[in-house]
Scaffold this active site. Structure first.
Site, PDB file in Angstrom:
ATOM      1  CE1 TYR D  51      -3.914  -2.199   0.595  1.00  9.26           C
ATOM      2  CE2 TYR D  51      -2.531  -3.261   2.223  1.00  9.26           C
ATOM      3  CZ  TYR D  51      -3.664  -3.258   1.439  1.00  9.26           C
ATOM      4  OH  TYR D  51      -4.542  -4.301   1.504  1.00  9.26           O
ATOM      5  CD  GLU D  52      -0.766   5.671  -3.168  1.00  6.02           C
ATOM      6  OE1 GLU D  52      -0.633   5.174  -4.286  1.00  6.02           O
ATOM      7  OE2 GLU D  52      -1.330   6.763  -2.969  1.00  6.02           O
ATOM      8  CB  ILE D  53      -0.326   4.867   3.102  1.00  5.57           C
ATOM      9  CG1 ILE D  53      -0.378   6.007   4.130  1.00  5.57           C
ATOM     10  CG2 ILE D  53      -0.553   3.517   3.749  1.00  5.57           C
ATOM     11  CD1 ILE D  53      -1.745   6.205   4.782  1.00  5.57           C
TER      12      ILE D  53
END
Lengths: 302, 253, 302, 253
Positions: D51-53
């Protein structure tokens, strides 16, 4: 799920006989991948191109064994135990194609490699004789440019993605999540490689990894192989596992001053042993290893 | 000052007093570390100590044999990478003081820690590590070294760490970030650099050291005025701390 | 030792009345520095230049309050609760000087800023209309160049060092060592600023920091001020401390669709309260906050 | 297949089967996440989910409302930054599959997730986030979207994420890294792109969908041969897993 676990001899066997590009993760007397390096020497790899931020016993061993053609690094030592005399002598005698950087500049090359970007601009190296020498050798990793933003002079450092990187760490799981205790000097280097080999004190469960996500220094996608080699950095230190062996290092620092003495060391400890356990036995075995066990509070032999 | 002190103790104290509370310093093992710990124990409790290997503000209880010695990492505030210390903290300009040593230093404050030339060629020693980068990016540079004619020379054999390069504004012209000052602390004196030409000049002679001692042991022509300042002597407290708290095993003092 | 602890009103007071360059750390509905943003609005700061990777309620509030002149970001949302309609409307009506990036490209600008290098080359943005728009606006952060190493086309992204950055975190000590639990999307941004303000749930001892060095995401030298503001990110989530408040967010996502409704919200919740505690009281006080307390295993309200 | 299934379940299964064991995927919330978890539970246990976060391989026990929802982060293997996920893992080329959605997709696979043009001007929606970067650097792109004439268009109003740009080798010429393929999974069919021209082509029609259904709901001219392939149906096991283990609250299926 495909496990990334390998045997040491099998892992080293993946490195070509000659001319491989290899980055090493030791730093002076800490977390040197000694077991891996010794196996490289045993398997007779030649003409290696080695990359390292600050070298330690690992690269001194390799150079001394005549396995290295070219070395790009920022220097190194055995801390107060002594110098990397096999490297120094090879440089003095012109036997090594040496490319010297500052510690930051070669680290930035690894960083660029780990990010897949073509280069990083920096002020590091400007004015130094390392830079002059690199230019004199037409080293293709360096360009002196003017930044299109501030009009200032910078060194553009070419991204480095070595074919292989080897580090020694405390733990990894079978998927290749690597847990490192203590400082993380080698992380960008590890992540820059096309294939990362991690020797570890112990292979742990992914459950253990998930209990300590903050200690995972390298997530699994960077890792090509995980190799369990207890005491794989002996005689250098592995924080929270064992201390450096000061007698062994002091002795090595005497030995490496002299080509003949070094050769005897190599014959006895590397060629005279078939694997790392035999190397450890030769060094004194359990009694010696028990003597350097880390204190759980201090992380070294308190 | 009532107790006797060693030259190393004086050097540590002199360096310590050049550190200010809140400074961020990059240090290596030995006198730089001793000086920083002394400053932290006296006038600069908010000093932040950075070791390039990736350790920030540890509280060591034992001296180590180098920055790769886990003894130096005990009870740290933060672990990071080489890029984290030198590529971020240092390169961003957050380091106030960088300590350096070296094989040779020249009259412009350039440092050689890589090789020495001999009749038969050159002899490679250690290389740069982070030294070149610290000299490039730290605001104030403190060089600690033994005073020796062959070590304080006209021109170093190899510029590992850029000082004032060739004097005047050659450092700036080469594109190297400007520093506030470079000082050299030896066992005989403290050197600074001339404001304009950027050549070596005396700042203070250590107590009991004669101008002649310095002239005879310096491989660079340096003018020492009759009224040259004296390096301040250690206080009893500083000596007490050095001997009892900071380096009780006397590894470096 | 100089403590970096400040009061919120004093910290916000350091920001100039007009034209400050400010980076914000929220990401959709997580760790938005809501208390800080509300205080900016109360103190009537104007003409802000705001920088953010992925915006959340924080920047929507600021834009809605008319405090923002220019916004550089890669978009944002309230996740499934809704959109950042105050921002969207300001863009549609041409009231905001908008500079849109991809998430990576603006993050790389922060990274370059945090490293003190002039720019970073990347393939990110090539071919997009964000790039076309930035070029059309003569944005000085962008140059299309050919790498001197591989001859390929790259976007050179100019380093960004905003005057101020604000993030909300779980813990910091008085020296400014910041502990973040969970993902670290805002770390490069935080480290890029000239002055970093960190609001935290709790100020902790340096002894606590030293027990958890792996959780220190930002070492003290980057931090200008530490401000203790419990529930300072409400109604957004702070991992391991409290969950987002879904009713409050759902209501905000309705409110922000309409300028008039938003104005009423602002009057009641921001101008109608003198500080963050009053804001929390207005929102429902202890009863409400107890209802979103994080479960110690899951880190959210399980 | 003996049980009935929903279109969303079919889409999730179709995407899931395009994932291979050992793939590294970047996903957002919803069907991409469902598809990835299904693949992990069936044929691809070694899938790595990013997940990019800044979260890698969590084991969520509850669905969240977005990637900023801590529900998605539970029991993770690694926390990192936005630069750590997209600047390192993705940009280095380690991501095999990137999932994308969007407001509009055009006949070259370009995606708009930023704004839509209206008679009175344009309406800004969400912006790119990491979508542009995923489209730039991931090797295989899977777009999951609702099939709608106004969403599958000749040219998107705004290129947020580059697909095949203007077809042929325009993507390469623009300097964008090459991808292996782009596929679009809708509620009616699966689209791919023509080998040479890089324009939209049908890959398979979902069971029960007629060519006409696709033609009427697509804003791009697309040829559908009579012998167009059929999208494979879900197995009982896949449906069982989706309903009982992966999305028991039926938030997305």
């Amino acid at each position: 799920m495909k496990s990334k676990v390998m045997e040491l001899s099998q892992a080293v066997g993946e490195i070509p006989e000659s001319n491989a590009h290899l980055a090493l993760g030791g730093f002076a007397i800490a977390r040197n991948p000694i077991a891996f390096v010794n196996e490289i020497i045993r398997q007779g790899k030649k003409e290696l191109n080695v990359y390292q931020t600050v070298a330690g016993m690992d690269t001194d061993l390799l150079v001394g064994a005549g396995a290295v053609k070219k070395l790009a690094y920022s220097g190194g030592s055995l801390d107060r135990f002594g110098r990397l005399e096999r490297i120094n002598e090879a440089i003095d005698q012109g036997r090594l194609d040496i490319r010297e950087y500052s510690g930051l500049s070669i680290s930035l090359r690894f960083l660029a490699g780990s990010m897949g970007i073509p280069f990083i601009p920096t002020k590091s190296l400007l004015g130094t004789d390392m830079l002059r020498d690199l230019i004199r050798k037409n080293d293709d990793s360096i360009k002196i440019e003017t930044s299109p933003f501030d009009g200032e002079k910078y060194v553009y450092l070419k991204s480095l993605q070595p074919d292989f990187a080897v580090i020694h760490a405390q733990y990894a799981d079978e998927k290749g999540n690597v847990i490192i205790e203590g400082p993380l000097w080698d992380v960008e280097m590890a992540k820059s490689a096309k294939k990362l080999y991690v020797t570890v004190e112990k292979i742990v469960s992914t459950e253990f990894v998930k209990r300590n996500p903050e200690k995972v220094a390298i997530p699994s996608m960077y890792t090509h192989a995980v190799i369990e080699v207890p005491y794989g950095a002996f005689p250098t230190a592995v924080y929270k596992a064992y201390d450096y062996d000061k007698d062994f290092l002091a002795n090595y620092a005497k030995t490496n001053k002299n080509a003949g003495e070094y050769k005897k060391f190599l014959e006895e400890y590397v060629f005279g042993t078939r694997n790392h356990n035999e190397f450890l036995e030769k060094a004194g075995g359990l009694a010696r290893l028990n003597g350097i066990k880390a204190d759980p509070v201090f992380g070294y032999k308190a | 000052m009532t107790v006797e002190y060693t030259t190393n103790e004086l050097m540590a104290v002199t360096a310590s007093r050049l550190l200010r509370d809140g400074d961020n310093v990059v240090v290596g093992l030995g006198l730089p570390q001793i000086a920083s710990l002394l400053a932290k124990a006296t006038h600069a409790p908010g000093l932040n100590i950075v070791y390039e290997i990736g350790v920030i503000n540890p509280d060591a209880v034992e001296m180590g044999v180098g920055i790769a010695d886990p003894r130096l990492w005990h009870n740290t505030e933060h672990f990071t990478s080489f890029v984290g210390t030198l590529g971020h903290v240092l390169q961003k300009g957050l380091i106030d003081v960088g300590f350096l040593g070296g094989l040779q230093v020249d009259k412009y404050g350039n440092i050689n820690s890589t090789l020495v030339k001999t009749e038969s060629g050159s002899r490679h020693i250690n290389g740069s590590g982070g030294a070149a980068d610290i000299a490039c990016f730290a605001r104030r540079i403190l060089v600690i070294m033994k005073h020796d004619k062959r070590k304080l020379v006209e021109n170093v054999d190899f510029i590992t760490s850029v000082g004032h390069l060739r004097g005047l504004d050659t450092r700036r012209k080469e594109g190297v970030p400007q520093c506030e000052y470079i000082k050299i602390i030896t066992n005989l004196c403290v050197f600074g650099f001339d404001e304009d030409e950027k050549v070596l000049k005396i700042e203070s002679l250590h107590p009991g050291v004669a101008a002649r001692d310095v002239l005879e042991n310096t491989g660079v022509k340096v003018h020492i005025p009759d009224n040259a300042a004296k390096t301040g002597e250690p206080t009893d407290e500083e000596i007490y701390l050095l001997r009892n708290r900071i380096d009780p095993l006397k590894m470096y003092i």
